[in-house]
Scaffold this active site. Sequence first.
Site, PDB file in Angstrom:
ATOM      1  N   ASP A  15      40.436  39.028  40.078  1.00  0.00           N
ATOM      2  CA  ASP A  15      39.168  39.578  40.584  1.00  0.00           C
ATOM      3  C   ASP A  15      38.620  38.742  41.745  1.00  0.00           C
ATOM      4  O   ASP A  15      37.442  38.360  41.759  1.00  0.00           O
ATOM      5  CB  ASP A  15      38.127  39.645  39.464  1.00  0.00           C
ATOM      6  CG  ASP A  15      38.688  40.184  38.171  1.00  0.00           C
ATOM      7  OD1 ASP A  15      39.482  41.134  38.229  1.00  0.00           O
ATOM      8  OD2 ASP A  15      38.343  39.655  37.096  1.00  0.00           O
ATOM      9  N   GLU A 197      36.832  50.939  38.517  1.00  0.00           N
ATOM     10  CA  GLU A 197      36.130  49.664  38.459  1.00  0.00           C
ATOM     11  C   GLU A 197      36.383  48.873  39.736  1.00  0.00           C
ATOM     12  O   GLU A 197      37.079  49.329  40.648  1.00  0.00           O
ATOM     13  CB  GLU A 197      36.569  48.860  37.230  1.00  0.00           C
ATOM     14  CG  GLU A 197      38.035  48.422  37.281  1.00  0.00           C
ATOM     15  CD  GLU A 197      38.479  47.641  36.044  1.00  0.00           C
ATOM     16  OE1 GLU A 197      37.774  47.690  35.022  1.00  0.00           O
ATOM     17  OE2 GLU A 197      39.536  46.979  36.119  1.00  0.00           O
TER      18      GLU A 197
END
Length: 321
Positions: A15, A197
């Site tokens: 991420d 997402e």
Amino acid sequence: MTETYINPLIIQRADPFIYKHTDGYYYFTASVPAYNRIEIRRAKTLNGLAHATPRTIWRKHESGEMSQLIWAPEIHFINNKWYIYFAATDTTEIVNGLFTHRMYCLECVADNPMLSEDDWVEKGQIITDKDTFCLDATTFEHNDKLYYVWAQKDNNIRGNSNLYIAEMENPWTLKTTPVLLSKPEFDWETRGFWVNEGPAVLKRNGKIFLTYSASATDENYCMGMLTVDDSADLLDPTNWHKASKPVFASDLSTNQFGPGHNSFTVSEDGKTDILVYHCRNYTDIKGDPLYDPNRHTKIQPFSWDKSGLPRFDKPVPYNYK
């Protein structure tokens, strides 16, 4: 551009988020494998981030909210202050098929956000219109308005998470009612899990591009994209157009699997756009992919086609052992 970037740039950092600040430094943050803290590092070059010493600026609570599974921090500079957005929960247990994350915000008024943990202040949970699993918030400014984009579960829509947008009153408070921008619907968005997402925003050529990640976090993970005219009402979902195919996906020829949860930055000379993402180089994952630490941060330049759309091509192979 002749610059060759180290890949993977930073190992075991999923991420990833890289922000190039006006002070000439690149600031980097990402999920750490232990999911127990938030760290940032900085360097004058992108390759320099590979060797920069990380500084822990916040640690999880001993109990209660913000005590478990600290995920996907992003660092932003808004109105001359630093902000970090992240997701956290109070338990590692799965409830009704999902984790129980909520979204939180930290603020730092110091010029250098890396000096001390004491410089960072908790601004609390960012409240939406639904008390459900949510994560992966990002922000961007447009026409003097601050917008918040994130992923959240809607109990009335099939799947784990959809993408939403709202205008912000301040960097930790929503001003408008959240609007649904995208939900998992295509085959490549529903492999393993029904997921949208990891939104990331890119503004170019009179357009705003919103990339996101879809499906399970194994080799099925890939990136999709929404596009809107920068003169349009961003809170009207009919103005956004969704690509029917992934814009970035696994590539067997380079052994790069599950690229996603991306962000964007620019090259050292400011002339080349850079895609930042995480990726694995194998598919044989033991147990839950979430707890396999080898999602490594990678970066690569990307180009633009004649119609003004970004061309991300394929994940580049590793060049660093």
